[in-house]
Design a protein around this motif. Structure first.
Motif, PDB file in Angstrom:
ATOM      1  N   ARG A 144      38.312  40.418  59.783  1.00 35.97           N
ATOM      2  CA  ARG A 144      38.075  40.697  58.366  1.00 35.97           C
ATOM      3  C   ARG A 144      36.580  40.711  58.042  1.00 35.97           C
ATOM      4  O   ARG A 144      36.210  40.859  56.878  1.00 35.97           O
ATOM      5  N   TRP A 145      35.731  40.531  59.054  1.00 39.53           N
ATOM      6  CA  TRP A 145      34.309  40.399  58.761  1.00 39.53           C
ATOM      7  C   TRP A 145      33.679  41.714  58.320  1.00 39.53           C
ATOM      8  O   TRP A 145      34.137  42.788  58.659  1.00 39.53           O
ATOM      9  N   THR A 146      32.583  41.558  57.547  1.00 41.64           N
ATOM     10  CA  THR A 146      31.833  42.726  57.119  1.00 41.64           C
ATOM     11  C   THR A 146      31.029  43.272  58.293  1.00 41.64           C
ATOM     12  O   THR A 146      30.840  42.591  59.316  1.00 41.64           O
ATOM     13  N   TYR A 147      30.556  44.496  58.119  1.00 38.46           N
ATOM     14  CA  TYR A 147      29.710  45.103  59.144  1.00 38.46           C
ATOM     15  C   TYR A 147      28.427  44.284  59.315  1.00 38.46           C
ATOM     16  O   TYR A 147      27.950  44.077  60.439  1.00 38.46           O
ATOM     17  N   ARG A 148      27.878  43.817  58.204  1.00 39.92           N
ATOM     18  CA  ARG A 148      26.658  43.016  58.282  1.00 39.92           C
ATOM     19  C   ARG A 148      26.891  41.747  59.091  1.00 39.92           C
ATOM     20  O   ARG A 148      26.061  41.379  59.937  1.00 39.92           O
ATOM     21  N   ARG A 268      32.872  59.391  55.448  1.00 42.11           N
ATOM     22  CA  ARG A 268      31.567  59.039  56.007  1.00 42.11           C
ATOM     23  C   ARG A 268      31.729  58.191  57.263  1.00 42.11           C
ATOM     24  O   ARG A 268      32.485  57.222  57.273  1.00 42.11           O
ATOM     25  N   PRO A 269      31.029  58.540  58.337  1.00 43.59           N
ATOM     26  CA  PRO A 269      31.126  57.740  59.561  1.00 43.59           C
ATOM     27  C   PRO A 269      30.401  56.409  59.408  1.00 43.59           C
ATOM     28  O   PRO A 269      29.635  56.197  58.456  1.00 43.59           O
ATOM     29  N   VAL A 270      30.652  55.526  60.356  1.00 42.55           N
ATOM     30  CA  VAL A 270      29.950  54.237  60.396  1.00 42.55           C
ATOM     31  C   VAL A 270      28.773  54.377  61.351  1.00 42.55           C
ATOM     32  O   VAL A 270      28.972  54.557  62.552  1.00 42.55           O
ATOM     33  N   GLY A 313      20.684  58.094  61.252  1.00 37.90           N
ATOM     34  CA  GLY A 313      20.751  58.587  59.883  1.00 37.90           C
ATOM     35  C   GLY A 313      19.505  58.206  59.106  1.00 37.90           C
ATOM     36  O   GLY A 313      18.575  57.596  59.639  1.00 37.90           O
ATOM     37  N   PRO A 314      19.466  58.531  57.844  1.00 33.73           N
ATOM     38  CA  PRO A 314      18.309  58.174  57.020  1.00 33.73           C
ATOM     39  C   PRO A 314      18.239  56.665  56.809  1.00 33.73           C
ATOM     40  O   PRO A 314      19.260  55.993  56.710  1.00 33.73           O
ATOM     41  N   ARG A 315      17.024  56.144  56.767  1.00 29.78           N
ATOM     42  CA  ARG A 315      16.870  54.701  56.555  1.00 29.78           C
ATOM     43  C   ARG A 315      17.231  54.322  55.118  1.00 29.78           C
ATOM     44  O   ARG A 315      17.818  53.277  54.871  1.00 29.78           O
ATOM     45  N   GLY A 319      24.272  54.799  53.974  1.00 27.37           N
ATOM     46  CA  GLY A 319      25.729  54.768  53.936  1.00 27.37           C
ATOM     47  C   GLY A 319      26.300  53.469  54.451  1.00 27.37           C
ATOM     48  O   GLY A 319      27.133  53.469  55.357  1.00 27.37           O
ATOM     49  N   ASN A 320      25.845  52.367  53.886  1.00 24.37           N
ATOM     50  CA  ASN A 320      26.300  51.039  54.288  1.00 24.37           C
ATOM     51  C   ASN A 320      27.822  50.952  54.174  1.00 24.37           C
ATOM     52  O   ASN A 320      28.374  51.073  53.088  1.00 24.37           O
TER      53      ASN A 320
END
Length: 368
Positions: A144-148, A268-270, A313-315, A319-320
């Motif tokens: 369940r964790w976030t990407y961060r 949107r991709p990750v 991708g762009p900094r 797309g977080n």
């Protein structure tokens, strides 16, 4: 074939096309056998990839992905089949990659026996694609964790996935006691190179003609978009689902939703977070330096391990995936709800389900 017979132990890494490779080997086991190459299975009711998975669990002393005790005795059963086989043998499962030295040494010793030569095969992929794929895979499996949170654990080397990806660490453990010519690194081709190239490289590593396995695999472990991954992550929390999965949730959420109904959407991709670019580049150079210094066999090009600029991708506004718009989440959630509704209407009544489970239990007992 001259010299001792060879046992090729493909230890991963995860998210490097292992599902495709294992399925293609299994589909073509009969024709491979005609050419002196064995991909051992356990018999009716247990596919070869599932057999190898259970054997790996048993070797590592782990017990997940099924009912308690489901892997017990599988490693010994696999070793017996390897010793009875003639010619070369291929064993493959990605959970072996981060094995401790004690288990790696045991695997090499018991598979070699008195008459075989063990080779280690490791498929490696650039971190720009591998880290996003690993987060999605962990969510498919119940996390369940976030990407961060996930990427922070990766940078601290606390993630199981990163321990599996860390080429120098993995191969230092698995190559111990082996000459470099018995350790093979297969680089995953860049995006857009075509599906057959990975297969051709794998075949080159194990000394096999690709034509010996003519039936193509239809199995893939596809990536999801940011919205779909967010919906699955929230669904895991709502269901109380964890990485120690139940069979019912795993079948519905992972196999049905994540790998069929929610893939291939225009979402949107990750991407790899821009804040990890420099870290990923430094890690990759560390990998490449280790490979070149160790003199292990490389099939492909070590440059394939570098994070391609075209993948970046762009900094700003990158797309977080932890900040997906509610409208995008709702759209993905409605797709999931519709799929689950169709599946519920299609499934048999509880009595029929109970009979099916009893039959399945009898088959499992028979296969043990």
């Amino acid at each position: 074939m001259s010299g001792p017979r060879r046992i090729f132990l493909h230890i991963g890494a995860p998210k490097t096309g292992t599902t495709y490779l294992q399925d293609r080997l299994a589909r073509n086991a009969k024709t491979l056998g005609q050419h002196g190459v064995s991909f051992p299975g356990r018999g009716v009711g247990t596919s070869a990839p599932l057999f190898h998975f259970r054997a790996a669990l048993d070797l590592l002393g782990q017990d997940w992905g099924g009912p308690p005790g489901h892997a017990e005795g599988s490693w010994e059963a696999l070793v017996r089949r390897v010793r009875r086989a003639s010619g070369d043998v291929i064993i493959s499962h990605e959970i072996l990659a981060p094995a401790p030295a004690e288990q790696a040494d045991r695997a090499k010793r018991e598979l070699a026996g008195d008459d075989a030569e063990v080779h280690i095969v490791y498929t490696a992929r650039d971190l720009g694609r591998q880290i996003p794929a690993a987060w999605q895979e962990s969510v498919k499996q119940g996390r369940r964790w976030t990407y961060r949170a996930f990427t922070r654990r990766v940078k601290r080397r606390e993630s199981w996935f990163y321990r599996s990806f860390d080429l120098p660490s993995v191969l230092t453990t698995w190559s111990a006691g082996l000459p470099p010519e018995q350790v093979h690194v297969v680089t995953v081709p860049p995006r857009g190179s075509g599906g057959d190239l990975l297969w051709e490289r794998f075949c080159a590593a194990v000394g096999m003609d690709p034509a010996w396995a003519p039936e193509e695999s239809t199995r893939r472990n596809p990536s999801l978009g940011a919205a779909e991954t967010t919906v699955l992550r929230r669904l895991n929390a709502e269901l109380g689902r964890t990485a120690r999965r139940t069979r019912e949730f795993d079948e519905l959420v992972r196999s049905y939703l994540a790998e069929h109904e929610l893939v291939g959407r225009d979402s949107r991709p990750v991407p790899l977070p821009p804040g990890m670019y420099e870290w990923a580049a430094a890690e990759t150079e560390r990998w490449i330096e280790w490979v070149e210094a160790s003199r292990v066999q490389v099939v492909g090009d070590v440059a394939d391990l570098r994070f391609a600029p075209t993948e970046r991708g762009p900094r700003k506004g990158w797309g977080n995936p932890d900040k997906v718009a509610k409208a995008e989440q709702l759209d993905a959630a409605l797709v999931a709800l519709a799929a689950m509704t169709r599946e519920a209407a299609r499934r048999p009544q509880p009595t029929e389900q109970l009979v099916a489970r009893v039959v399945d239990g009898v088959r499992r007992l028979r296969d043990q």
